[in-house]
Design a protein around this motif. Structure first.
Motif, PDB file in Angstrom:
ATOM      1  N   ALA A 138       0.791  -1.267  -0.081  1.00  0.00           N
ATOM      2  CA  ALA A 138       0.208   0.033  -0.067  1.00  0.00           C
ATOM      3  C   ALA A 138       0.954   1.235  -0.088  1.00  0.00           C
ATOM      4  O   ALA A 138       0.581   2.095  -0.732  1.00  0.00           O
ATOM      5  CB  ALA A 138      -0.868   0.049   1.221  1.00  0.00           C
ATOM      6  N   LEU A 139       2.116   1.362   0.669  1.00  0.00           N
ATOM      7  CA  LEU A 139       2.822   2.351   0.814  1.00  0.00           C
ATOM      8  C   LEU A 139       3.515   2.965  -0.482  1.00  0.00           C
ATOM      9  O   LEU A 139       3.446   4.001  -1.092  1.00  0.00           O
ATOM     10  CB  LEU A 139       3.930   2.238   1.859  1.00  0.00           C
ATOM     11  N   MET A 140       3.799   1.905  -1.177  1.00  0.00           N
ATOM     12  CA  MET A 140       4.535   1.852  -2.539  1.00  0.00           C
ATOM     13  C   MET A 140       3.520   2.166  -3.711  1.00  0.00           C
ATOM     14  O   MET A 140       4.199   2.865  -4.599  1.00  0.00           O
ATOM     15  CB  MET A 140       5.417   0.388  -2.781  1.00  0.00           C
ATOM     16  N   ALA A 141       2.411   1.792  -3.561  1.00  0.00           N
ATOM     17  CA  ALA A 141       1.210   2.031  -4.299  1.00  0.00           C
ATOM     18  C   ALA A 141       0.660   3.438  -4.110  1.00  0.00           C
ATOM     19  O   ALA A 141      -0.299   3.860  -4.792  1.00  0.00           O
ATOM     20  CB  ALA A 141       0.285   1.187  -4.416  1.00  0.00           C
ATOM     21  N   ASP A 187      -1.546   3.743  -1.722  1.00  0.00           N
ATOM     22  CA  ASP A 187      -2.961   3.516  -1.650  1.00  0.00           C
ATOM     23  C   ASP A 187      -3.433   4.013  -0.156  1.00  0.00           C
ATOM     24  O   ASP A 187      -3.302   2.988   0.833  1.00  0.00           O
ATOM     25  CB  ASP A 187      -3.144   2.132  -1.854  1.00  0.00           C
ATOM     26  N   LEU A 188      -3.698   5.109  -0.430  1.00  0.00           N
ATOM     27  CA  LEU A 188      -4.101   5.971   1.123  1.00  0.00           C
ATOM     28  C   LEU A 188      -5.265   5.019   1.837  1.00  0.00           C
ATOM     29  O   LEU A 188      -5.309   4.972   3.093  1.00  0.00           O
ATOM     30  CB  LEU A 188      -4.711   7.367   0.793  1.00  0.00           C
ATOM     31  N   ALA A 189      -6.462   4.554   1.287  1.00  0.00           N
ATOM     32  CA  ALA A 189      -7.395   3.953   1.704  1.00  0.00           C
ATOM     33  C   ALA A 189      -6.726   2.451   2.366  1.00  0.00           C
ATOM     34  O   ALA A 189      -7.118   2.392   3.573  1.00  0.00           O
ATOM     35  CB  ALA A 189      -8.432   3.290   0.970  1.00  0.00           C
ATOM     36  N   ALA A 190      -6.032   1.779   1.777  1.00  0.00           N
ATOM     37  CA  ALA A 190      -5.463   0.496   2.222  1.00  0.00           C
ATOM     38  C   ALA A 190      -4.459   0.907   3.478  1.00  0.00           C
ATOM     39  O   ALA A 190      -4.415   0.060   4.581  1.00  0.00           O
ATOM     40  CB  ALA A 190      -4.388  -0.209   1.201  1.00  0.00           C
ATOM     41  N   MET A 191      -3.544   1.979   3.269  1.00  0.00           N
ATOM     42  CA  MET A 191      -2.716   2.329   4.567  1.00  0.00           C
ATOM     43  C   MET A 191      -3.748   2.824   5.787  1.00  0.00           C
ATOM     44  O   MET A 191      -3.242   2.349   6.865  1.00  0.00           O
ATOM     45  CB  MET A 191      -1.815   3.681   4.073  1.00  0.00           C
ATOM     46  N   ASP A 192      -4.363   3.662   5.591  1.00  0.00           N
ATOM     47  CA  ASP A 192      -5.566   4.042   6.633  1.00  0.00           C
ATOM     48  C   ASP A 192      -6.211   2.805   7.340  1.00  0.00           C
ATOM     49  O   ASP A 192      -6.207   2.621   8.455  1.00  0.00           O
ATOM     50  CB  ASP A 192      -6.807   4.794   6.243  1.00  0.00           C
ATOM     51  N   ASP A 222      -4.190  13.391   7.299  1.00  0.00           N
ATOM     52  CA  ASP A 222      -3.952  14.359   6.691  1.00  0.00           C
ATOM     53  C   ASP A 222      -2.497  14.716   6.181  1.00  0.00           C
ATOM     54  O   ASP A 222      -2.294  15.243   4.949  1.00  0.00           O
ATOM     55  CB  ASP A 222      -4.099  15.721   7.736  1.00  0.00           C
ATOM     56  N   PHE A 223      -1.335  13.987   6.635  1.00  0.00           N
ATOM     57  CA  PHE A 223      -0.120  13.908   6.198  1.00  0.00           C
ATOM     58  C   PHE A 223      -0.139  13.349   4.926  1.00  0.00           C
ATOM     59  O   PHE A 223       0.323  13.769   4.002  1.00  0.00           O
ATOM     60  CB  PHE A 223       0.867  13.700   7.370  1.00  0.00           C
ATOM     61  N   ARG A 224      -0.599  12.158   5.025  1.00  0.00           N
ATOM     62  CA  ARG A 224      -0.655  11.512   3.790  1.00  0.00           C
ATOM     63  C   ARG A 224      -1.197  12.215   2.515  1.00  0.00           C
ATOM     64  O   ARG A 224      -0.822  12.055   1.566  1.00  0.00           O
ATOM     65  CB  ARG A 224      -0.956   9.841   4.166  1.00  0.00           C
ATOM     66  N   LYS A 225      -2.373  12.773   2.876  1.00  0.00           N
ATOM     67  CA  LYS A 225      -3.291  13.206   1.704  1.00  0.00           C
ATOM     68  C   LYS A 225      -2.396  14.441   1.159  1.00  0.00           C
ATOM     69  O   LYS A 225      -2.494  14.672   0.068  1.00  0.00           O
ATOM     70  CB  LYS A 225      -4.477  13.684   2.368  1.00  0.00           C
ATOM     71  N   ALA A 226      -1.607  15.049   2.013  1.00  0.00           N
ATOM     72  CA  ALA A 226      -1.161  16.293   1.668  1.00  0.00           C
ATOM     73  C   ALA A 226       0.611  15.921   0.937  1.00  0.00           C
ATOM     74  O   ALA A 226       1.137  16.785   0.312  1.00  0.00           O
ATOM     75  CB  ALA A 226      -0.618  17.280   2.786  1.00  0.00           C
ATOM     76  N   ARG A 227       1.073  14.692   1.224  1.00  0.00           N
ATOM     77  CA  ARG A 227       2.191  14.383   0.507  1.00  0.00           C
ATOM     78  C   ARG A 227       1.913  14.051  -0.943  1.00  0.00           C
ATOM     79  O   ARG A 227       1.450  13.120  -1.396  1.00  0.00           O
ATOM     80  CB  ARG A 227       2.789  13.040   1.142  1.00  0.00           C
ATOM     81  N   PRO A 228       2.480  14.849  -1.591  1.00  0.00           N
ATOM     82  CA  PRO A 228       2.624  14.907  -3.310  1.00  0.00           C
ATOM     83  C   PRO A 228       3.089  13.494  -3.592  1.00  0.00           C
ATOM     84  O   PRO A 228       4.429  13.371  -3.432  1.00  0.00           O
ATOM     85  CB  PRO A 228       3.088  16.041  -3.953  1.00  0.00           C
ATOM     86  N   GLY A 229       2.491  12.580  -4.493  1.00  0.00           N
ATOM     87  CA  GLY A 229       3.126  11.346  -5.013  1.00  0.00           C
ATOM     88  C   GLY A 229       3.422  10.226  -3.991  1.00  0.00           C
ATOM     89  O   GLY A 229       3.952   9.192  -4.397  1.00  0.00           O
ATOM     90  N   GLY A 230       3.100  10.400  -2.709  1.00  0.00           N
ATOM     91  CA  GLY A 230       3.294   9.544  -1.740  1.00  0.00           C
ATOM     92  C   GLY A 230       4.547   9.417  -1.050  1.00  0.00           C
ATOM     93  O   GLY A 230       5.557  10.095  -1.436  1.00  0.00           O
ATOM     94  N   SER A 231       4.862   8.018  -0.458  1.00  0.00           N
ATOM     95  CA  SER A 231       6.281   8.002   0.003  1.00  0.00           C
ATOM     96  C   SER A 231       7.260   7.868  -1.297  1.00  0.00           C
ATOM     97  O   SER A 231       6.713   6.844  -2.113  1.00  0.00           O
ATOM     98  CB  SER A 231       6.309   6.707   0.755  1.00  0.00           C
ATOM     99  N   PRO A 232       8.456   8.119  -1.154  1.00  0.00           N
ATOM    100  CA  PRO A 232       9.441   7.877  -2.132  1.00  0.00           C
ATOM    101  C   PRO A 232       9.401   6.181  -1.948  1.00  0.00           C
ATOM    102  O   PRO A 232       9.369   5.557  -1.157  1.00  0.00           O
ATOM    103  CB  PRO A 232      10.821   8.267  -1.678  1.00  0.00           C
ATOM    104  N   GLN A 233       9.931   5.698  -3.401  1.00  0.00           N
ATOM    105  CA  GLN A 233       9.825   4.538  -3.441  1.00  0.00           C
ATOM    106  C   GLN A 233      11.465   3.896  -2.830  1.00  0.00           C
ATOM    107  O   GLN A 233      12.242   4.487  -2.582  1.00  0.00           O
ATOM    108  CB  GLN A 233       9.983   3.952  -5.091  1.00  0.00           C
TER     109      GLN A 233
END
Length: 129
Positions: free
Chosen positions: A24-27, A29-34, A60-71
């Motif tokens: 979920a982190l690499m994709a 996928d905010l819903a799965a992480m939540d 809120d942090f996850r939603k505001a992070r453009p592109g998500g976590s670095p691979q």
């Protein structure tokens, strides 16, 4: 061996939950992480540059992070369970394009809804020489 430590059933369940979180982190996928974090104001996540208290701040942090976590590539992972309903997942990783080692620690609790992260910490060690 300590009684209740690393029982096969809980280890298999927690390993699956940790695998699901990494995917979920690499994709991003905010819903799965939540869904894998405890839905509570008591949940916390200390990041490389932020301290987040409660599931709302984490979301809120996850939603505001453009592109998500670095691979990243996980280089080591240690999972330990304590009885049937508590466990830890600690891992080391390398972000793509970096020589820094990252560390992630998660404390998991088995709830009626499944395994949930109740506390997490992510940090980076300086660039390797």
């Amino acid at each position: 061996m300590t009684p209740g430590l690393n029982l096969p059933g809980p280890v298999a369940e927690l390993t699956a939950a940790c695998d699901a979180y990494e995917a979920a982190l690499m994709a991003n996928d905010l819903a799965a992480m939540d869904a894998l974090f405890w839905d509570s104001p008591l949940t916390l996540r200390y990041g490389a540059g932020e301290n987040l208290y409660g599931i709302d701040e984490i979301r809120d942090f996850r939603k505001a992070r453009p592109g998500g976590s670095p691979q990243r590539q996980v280089t080591r992972r240690e999972i330990v369970t304590y009885g049937e309903a508590m466990g830890t997942c600690n891992l080391e990783f390398r972000r793509e394009g970096s020589t820094s080692t990252g560390r992630q620690s998660q404390t998991w609790l088995k709830t009626p809804e499944g395994w949930k992260v109740v506390a997490a910490h992510v940090s980076l060690i300086g660039e390797a020489s």
